[in-house]
Design an enzyme around this catalytic site. Structure first.
Site, PDB file in Angstrom:
ATOM      1  N   GLY A   8       0.824  -1.196   0.000  1.00  0.00           N
ATOM      2  CA  GLY A   8       0.000   0.000   0.000  1.00  0.00           C
ATOM      3  C   GLY A   8       0.862   1.250   0.000  1.00  0.00           C
ATOM      4  O   GLY A   8       2.089   1.196   0.111  1.00  0.00           O
ATOM      5  N   VAL A  13       2.239  -4.900   4.001  1.00  0.00           N
ATOM      6  CA  VAL A  13       1.866  -5.952   4.947  1.00  0.00           C
ATOM      7  C   VAL A  13       2.211  -7.288   4.304  1.00  0.00           C
ATOM      8  O   VAL A  13       1.854  -7.549   3.153  1.00  0.00           O
ATOM      9  CB  VAL A  13       0.368  -5.897   5.313  1.00  0.00           C
ATOM     10  CG1 VAL A  13       0.037  -6.956   6.366  1.00  0.00           C
ATOM     11  CG2 VAL A  13       0.001  -4.510   5.819  1.00  0.00           C
ATOM     12  N   TYR A 100     -16.793  -2.976 -13.932  1.00  0.00           N
ATOM     13  CA  TYR A 100     -16.273  -1.615 -13.888  1.00  0.00           C
ATOM     14  C   TYR A 100     -16.157  -1.149 -15.330  1.00  0.00           C
ATOM     15  O   TYR A 100     -15.948  -1.968 -16.228  1.00  0.00           O
ATOM     16  CB  TYR A 100     -14.894  -1.637 -13.215  1.00  0.00           C
ATOM     17  CG  TYR A 100     -14.568  -0.468 -12.324  1.00  0.00           C
ATOM     18  CD1 TYR A 100     -15.282  -0.221 -11.169  1.00  0.00           C
ATOM     19  CD2 TYR A 100     -13.489   0.385 -12.620  1.00  0.00           C
ATOM     20  CE1 TYR A 100     -14.953   0.835 -10.322  1.00  0.00           C
ATOM     21  CE2 TYR A 100     -13.149   1.433 -11.787  1.00  0.00           C
ATOM     22  CZ  TYR A 100     -13.883   1.666 -10.648  1.00  0.00           C
ATOM     23  OH  TYR A 100     -13.559   2.705  -9.812  1.00  0.00           O
ATOM     24  N   ALA A 108      -5.640  -3.210  -7.313  1.00  0.00           N
ATOM     25  CA  ALA A 108      -5.486  -4.639  -7.010  1.00  0.00           C
ATOM     26  C   ALA A 108      -5.940  -4.958  -5.596  1.00  0.00           C
ATOM     27  O   ALA A 108      -6.522  -6.019  -5.343  1.00  0.00           O
ATOM     28  CB  ALA A 108      -4.024  -5.048  -7.205  1.00  0.00           C
ATOM     29  N   ASP A 109      -5.699  -4.041  -4.663  1.00  0.00           N
ATOM     30  CA  ASP A 109      -6.091  -4.287  -3.278  1.00  0.00           C
ATOM     31  C   ASP A 109      -7.599  -4.396  -3.123  1.00  0.00           C
ATOM     32  O   ASP A 109      -8.101  -5.194  -2.324  1.00  0.00           O
ATOM     33  CB  ASP A 109      -5.551  -3.188  -2.360  1.00  0.00           C
ATOM     34  CG  ASP A 109      -5.970  -1.787  -2.791  1.00  0.00           C
ATOM     35  OD1 ASP A 109      -6.290  -1.581  -3.985  1.00  0.00           O
ATOM     36  OD2 ASP A 109      -5.966  -0.874  -1.934  1.00  0.00           O
ATOM     37  N   ASP A 129     -12.320  -0.317   3.342  1.00  0.00           N
ATOM     38  CA  ASP A 129     -10.898  -0.506   3.635  1.00  0.00           C
ATOM     39  C   ASP A 129     -10.310   0.837   4.071  1.00  0.00           C
ATOM     40  O   ASP A 129     -10.195   1.775   3.281  1.00  0.00           O
ATOM     41  CB  ASP A 129     -10.170  -1.031   2.393  1.00  0.00           C
ATOM     42  CG  ASP A 129      -8.718  -1.410   2.694  1.00  0.00           C
ATOM     43  OD1 ASP A 129      -8.241  -1.109   3.805  1.00  0.00           O
ATOM     44  OD2 ASP A 129      -8.072  -2.012   1.818  1.00  0.00           O
ATOM     45  N   THR A 132      -4.592   4.374   3.229  1.00  0.00           N
ATOM     46  CA  THR A 132      -4.187   5.740   2.907  1.00  0.00           C
ATOM     47  C   THR A 132      -5.381   6.497   2.346  1.00  0.00           C
ATOM     48  O   THR A 132      -5.642   7.647   2.719  1.00  0.00           O
ATOM     49  CB  THR A 132      -3.027   5.733   1.896  1.00  0.00           C
ATOM     50  OG1 THR A 132      -1.978   4.905   2.400  1.00  0.00           O
ATOM     51  CG2 THR A 132      -2.508   7.130   1.658  1.00  0.00           C
ATOM     52  N   THR A 184      -8.340  22.517  22.238  1.00  0.00           N
ATOM     53  CA  THR A 184      -8.107  22.394  20.792  1.00  0.00           C
ATOM     54  C   THR A 184      -7.814  20.956  20.372  1.00  0.00           C
ATOM     55  O   THR A 184      -8.320  20.477  19.349  1.00  0.00           O
ATOM     56  CB  THR A 184      -6.959  23.316  20.358  1.00  0.00           C
ATOM     57  OG1 THR A 184      -7.286  24.662  20.697  1.00  0.00           O
ATOM     58  CG2 THR A 184      -6.721  23.230  18.851  1.00  0.00           C
TER      59      THR A 184
END
Length: 268
Positions: A8, A13, A100, A108-109, A129, A132, A184
């Site tokens: 990623g 991982v 799609y 791919a993930d 998921d 990022t 804050t």
């Protein structure tokens, strides 16, 4: 044993499987500047720490959304395992019909997650998921990949706030416990966490309306999935190993062709 890599934008991982059993898994930072020798060293050290014999790895499969890293990573794998890794992409059997506009554009993930979730939980499904970017994928009752939505990830949103607002500090991504906050730091934490819960719930709600099915299961994965899932009833299952399991499943679906290919190039 097979070694699986989920590459990623933030983390890589890795997991080692003996048949369907995950023996161990590791998470390292994605670094586009690392050389193949550096990746080779890190992987070798992880195997040593876990006391797994690197020679027992018979094959390697990779899912990646970071093209710039692949040369170094693949070269490291060739040196360590004397194998040409299987990379999830065109030509790899997934067992899933991808509806799609351009199937090659689907990360791919996302496909790997969809394969694992449908295999484990059946459909219809929504997969969230938390990486990022946060991706939402819809799977039909028949197991077709229907598409989905992509939004900025929680950490990206937090970093953008810190970078663009001069007086606002960088904060830890934890729940403050209330929405009406008195300083804050907790105010930012409240806005990021509970605001993101609202985003997740709204997108899931809209996707459920479009799927028009009964008993739609929502599966979450990724680093911050547990944090968000604890604040909403819209997420039914948290599966941190979803992507690794998907890679194992896809490898099994390509095993016969893979063994023939390795024999042809003299790597069996």
């Amino acid at each position: 044993m097979i070694l699986v890599f989920d590459v990623g934008n933030t983390n890589i991982v890795m997991g080692v499987y003996q048949a369907t059993d995950l023996l161990d898994s590791w998470r390292i930072a994605t670094d586009k500047d690392k050389t193949s020798d550096e990746y080779e060293m890190v992987i070798h050290q992880l195997f040593q720490i876990s006391q797994i014999n690197i020679k027992d790895v018979k094959d390697v499969i990779i899912s990646s959304v970071v093209p710039n890293i692949m040369y170094s990573l693949e070269h490291a794998i060739r040196k360590l395992f004397n194998l040409e890794p299987l990379v999830v992409g065109p030509g790899v059997k997934t067992g899933m019909n991808i509806k799609y506009d351009n199937p090659k554009q689907v990360g791919a993930d996302r496909i790997v997650n969809a394969v694992a979730a449908y295999d484990k939980y059946k459909g219809p499904l929504i997969i969230v998921d938390f990486g990022t970017a946060t991706t939402f994928c819809a799977i039909s009752e028949k197991g077709d990949y229907l598409g989905g939505t992509i939004s900025p990830g929680i950490k990206i949103s937090s970093d953008a706030l810190f970078q663009r607002a001069a007086k606002l500090p960088r904060v830890e991504l934890v729940k403050p416990g209330q929405v009406i906050c008195k300083n804050t730091v907790t105010s930012i934490q409240s806005g990021i966490i509970y605001g993101y819960v609202g985003l997740v719930e709204y997108i899931i709600k809209k996707m459920m309306q479009e799927l028009k099915g009964n008993s739609i299961k929502v599966v979450a994965t990724g680093g911050l999935s547990t944090l968000i899932a604890s604040e909403t009833d819209y997420i039914h299952i948290v599966d941190k190993l979803l992507t690794l399991d998907g890679l194992r499943i896809i490898y099994d679906r390509n095993r016969e062709d893979r063994l023939k290919y390795l024999a042809e190039i003299g790597q069996k």
